[in-house]
Motif scaffolding. Sequence first.
Motif, PDB file in Angstrom:
ATOM      1  N   ARG A  43       0.846  -1.210   0.000  1.00 64.27           N
ATOM      2  CA  ARG A  43       0.000   0.000   0.000  1.00 64.27           C
ATOM      3  C   ARG A  43       0.875   1.251   0.000  1.00 64.27           C
ATOM      4  N   ILE A  44       0.505   2.209  -0.841  1.00 61.45           N
ATOM      5  CA  ILE A  44       1.208   3.488  -0.929  1.00 61.45           C
ATOM      6  C   ILE A  44       0.183   4.612  -0.973  1.00 61.45           C
ATOM      7  N   THR A  45       0.662   5.857  -0.852  1.00 59.18           N
ATOM      8  CA  THR A  45      -0.188   7.033  -1.042  1.00 59.18           C
ATOM      9  C   THR A  45       0.361   7.853  -2.193  1.00 59.18           C
ATOM     10  N   LEU A  46      -0.557   8.409  -2.976  1.00 61.28           N
ATOM     11  CA  LEU A  46      -0.223   9.103  -4.217  1.00 61.28           C
ATOM     12  C   LEU A  46      -0.820  10.498  -4.241  1.00 61.28           C
ATOM     13  N   LEU A  47      -0.049  11.464  -4.760  1.00 61.53           N
ATOM     14  CA  LEU A  47      -0.513  12.831  -4.957  1.00 61.53           C
ATOM     15  C   LEU A  47      -0.525  13.126  -6.447  1.00 61.53           C
ATOM     16  N   GLY A  48      -1.696  13.510  -6.967  1.00 58.07           N
ATOM     17  CA  GLY A  48      -1.826  13.783  -8.391  1.00 58.07           C
ATOM     18  C   GLY A  48      -1.092  15.044  -8.806  1.00 58.07           C
ATOM     19  N   GLN A  49      -0.518  15.026  -9.991  1.00 57.82           N
ATOM     20  CA  GLN A  49       0.210  16.177 -10.513  1.00 57.82           C
ATOM     21  C   GLN A  49      -0.644  17.019 -11.450  1.00 57.82           C
ATOM     22  N   GLU A  50      -1.842  16.550 -11.758  1.00 60.65           N
ATOM     23  CA  GLU A  50      -2.822  17.308 -12.540  1.00 60.65           C
ATOM     24  C   GLU A  50      -4.147  17.252 -11.791  1.00 60.65           C
ATOM     25  N   ARG A  51      -4.994  18.269 -12.010  1.00 59.55           N
ATOM     26  CA  ARG A  51      -6.237  18.359 -11.235  1.00 59.55           C
ATOM     27  C   ARG A  51      -7.344  17.504 -11.877  1.00 59.55           C
ATOM     28  N   VAL A  52      -7.094  16.192 -11.905  1.00 58.50           N
ATOM     29  CA  VAL A  52      -8.056  15.226 -12.429  1.00 58.50           C
ATOM     30  C   VAL A  52      -8.286  14.178 -11.346  1.00 58.50           C
ATOM     31  N   GLN A 107      -5.846  19.000  -4.900  1.00 60.02           N
ATOM     32  CA  GLN A 107      -5.130  18.099  -5.789  1.00 60.02           C
ATOM     33  C   GLN A 107      -5.678  16.695  -5.595  1.00 60.02           C
ATOM     34  N   PRO A 108      -5.586  15.843  -6.610  1.00 59.60           N
ATOM     35  CA  PRO A 108      -6.020  14.456  -6.433  1.00 59.60           C
ATOM     36  C   PRO A 108      -5.117  13.732  -5.441  1.00 59.60           C
ATOM     37  N   ILE A 109      -5.723  12.937  -4.559  1.00 63.94           N
ATOM     38  CA  ILE A 109      -4.987  12.085  -3.634  1.00 63.94           C
ATOM     39  C   ILE A 109      -5.551  10.678  -3.736  1.00 63.94           C
ATOM     40  N   ALA A 110      -4.719   9.696  -3.415  1.00 60.34           N
ATOM     41  CA  ALA A 110      -5.175   8.313  -3.543  1.00 60.34           C
ATOM     42  C   ALA A 110      -4.366   7.402  -2.643  1.00 60.34           C
ATOM     43  N   ILE A 111      -4.993   6.296  -2.277  1.00 60.77           N
ATOM     44  CA  ILE A 111      -4.331   5.140  -1.691  1.00 60.77           C
ATOM     45  C   ILE A 111      -4.356   4.060  -2.764  1.00 60.77           C
ATOM     46  N   ALA A 112      -3.261   3.323  -2.899  1.00 57.38           N
ATOM     47  CA  ALA A 112      -3.162   2.321  -3.952  1.00 57.38           C
ATOM     48  C   ALA A 112      -2.275   1.177  -3.510  1.00 57.38           C
ATOM     49  N   TYR A 113      -2.345   0.076  -4.257  1.00 56.28           N
ATOM     50  CA  TYR A 113      -1.416  -1.045  -4.098  1.00 56.28           C
ATOM     51  C   TYR A 113      -0.618  -1.182  -5.388  1.00 56.28           C
ATOM     52  N   VAL A 114       0.704  -1.256  -5.245  1.00 61.06           N
ATOM     53  CA  VAL A 114       1.590  -1.365  -6.403  1.00 61.06           C
ATOM     54  C   VAL A 114       2.693  -2.372  -6.106  1.00 61.06           C
ATOM     55  N   LYS A 149      -3.346   9.396 -19.466  1.00 60.13           N
ATOM     56  CA  LYS A 149      -2.386   9.065 -18.412  1.00 60.13           C
ATOM     57  C   LYS A 149      -2.200  10.278 -17.500  1.00 60.13           C
ATOM     58  N   ILE A 150      -2.635  10.137 -16.247  1.00 63.52           N
ATOM     59  CA  ILE A 150      -2.545  11.224 -15.263  1.00 63.52           C
ATOM     60  C   ILE A 150      -1.353  10.947 -14.343  1.00 63.52           C
ATOM     61  N   PRO A 151      -0.337  11.816 -14.337  1.00 63.51           N
ATOM     62  CA  PRO A 151       0.835  11.559 -13.486  1.00 63.51           C
ATOM     63  C   PRO A 151       0.508  11.726 -12.004  1.00 63.51           C
ATOM     64  N   MET A 152       1.011  10.793 -11.205  1.00 60.97           N
ATOM     65  CA  MET A 152       0.852  10.830  -9.756  1.00 60.97           C
ATOM     66  C   MET A 152       2.187  10.461  -9.118  1.00 60.97           C
ATOM     67  N   LYS A 153       2.500  11.102  -8.013  1.00 62.70           N
ATOM     68  CA  LYS A 153       3.776  10.855  -7.344  1.00 62.70           C
ATOM     69  C   LYS A 153       3.554  10.120  -6.030  1.00 62.70           C
ATOM     70  N   VAL A 154       4.412   9.122  -5.765  1.00 59.40           N
ATOM     71  CA  VAL A 154       4.377   8.413  -4.485  1.00 59.40           C
ATOM     72  C   VAL A 154       4.899   9.355  -3.395  1.00 59.40           C
ATOM     73  N   VAL A 155       4.064   9.600  -2.389  1.00 55.92           N
ATOM     74  CA  VAL A 155       4.394  10.572  -1.338  1.00 55.92           C
ATOM     75  C   VAL A 155       4.206   9.932   0.031  1.00 55.92           C
ATOM     76  N   PRO A 156       4.782  10.527   1.082  1.00 54.47           N
ATOM     77  CA  PRO A 156       4.553  10.003   2.435  1.00 54.47           C
ATOM     78  C   PRO A 156       3.105  10.199   2.872  1.00 54.47           C
ATOM     79  N   SER A 157       2.687   9.364   3.793  1.00 53.17           N
ATOM     80  CA  SER A 157       1.366   9.493   4.428  1.00 53.17           C
ATOM     81  C   SER A 157       1.563  10.059   5.828  1.00 53.17           C
ATOM     82  N   PRO A 158       0.649  10.919   6.291  1.00 49.31           N
ATOM     83  CA  PRO A 158      -0.592  11.408   5.692  1.00 49.31           C
ATOM     84  C   PRO A 158      -0.359  12.568   4.735  1.00 49.31           C
ATOM     85  N   PHE A 159      -1.421  12.946   4.026  1.00 47.26           N
ATOM     86  CA  PHE A 159      -1.330  14.068   3.092  1.00 47.26           C
ATOM     87  C   PHE A 159      -1.288  15.402   3.825  1.00 47.26           C
TER      88      PHE A 159
END
Length: 379
Positions: free
Chosen positions: A296-305, A335-342, A361-371
């Motif tokens: 499990r990771i957390t992701l921050l979107g780089q575009e407002r989608v 900004q878009p935020i997400a939890i994901a499994y990769v 393709k919407i770019p998202m960066k793996v970031v620390p949790s919490p947002f």
Amino acid sequence: MTASNTASDVLLQTPLHALHKELGARMVPFAGYDMPVQYPAGLMAEHLHTRTQAGLFDVSHMGQLRLVGPDAAAALETLLPVDVLGLGLNKQRYGLLLNDEGGILDDLMFVNRGNDLFLIVNGACKVTDIAWIQEHIGSRCEVIPMPEQALLALQGPAAVNALQAIVPGVENLVFMTGGSFTWEGHMLYVTRSGYTGEDGFEISLPGSAAESFARTLLAQNGVMPIGLGARNSLRLEAGLCLYGNDIDITTTPAQGALNWAIQKVRRTGGERAGGFPGAAKVLAEIDHPYSLPSKRITLLGQERVPVREHTELHNEAGEKVGEVTSGLLSPCLNQPIAIAYVTLSSATLDTTLFALVRGKKIPMKVVPSPFLPTRYYRG
């Protein structure tokens, strides 16, 4: 609950159901209950109000139960990979109920109240949780469900002032502690905890007193009712898992990045290490993290989608590496935020992944949790 039986006449109702309707809530089926998803102010306003003032949540759909008897703590330790025996009086802890394969049956909170262990489990799992606990440790302690109790959460920076105005003394609690209080002759058990990342409280009280207590809280300065929609966006900004989305029976603690919830005394050496369902697999994954199929990771979107659950994630080479389990547009970050499994090779901080949204393709960066930084009150 299937589409054929979601009519309101077959849904359960919390003790605050009439109040929700009076306040103009939009009701939806959730965990077998008719629950408020939002009020007329709307999700965005409710979310931001909780972050700046205080929000009142009805979480009475959750399961509450007591474990009673001198062997209760030792018995519960056989079901959870956490330190139950070492938990101090009126201290609260997060726990994971595991099956024999190390999969997470549910996540829960429990408190050592001295005369019992008080557990709060997820609403959608409470029937199976209670049956599982009864089956496995019911011969060692009394397992007493508490369907007569309501559960309210008051969250946000103004929560302490609002609650201490009607329940003096709660201001002395610190994060993950609890205490017994009275309000107009009714017994309350209050913990300083919650699922928003904010300072706040959860209040267990008799269902018969819940509506009058909620009305009194809503009359306090800065308090407004909050629905399930904002509860979801608040917990996601706080990087907290939603059972059924971000963790489930197919997830082990290590895959769910929940190793922090397993205290050292249950991991290595000593007579209390292991001894819980799935221990061999759970502890092997902690010791050998590079063997995990995904994490499990957390992701921050780089575009407002906005990127929603079940959205595929690809790496720069165009290979599918995972999937989003929770996602939305953060009301506070915009900004878009997400939890994901990769896959592990894609789980490193600052890695750029691409969410496939309607073919784009919407770019998202793996970031620390919490947002957002948490604001729990630790004294």
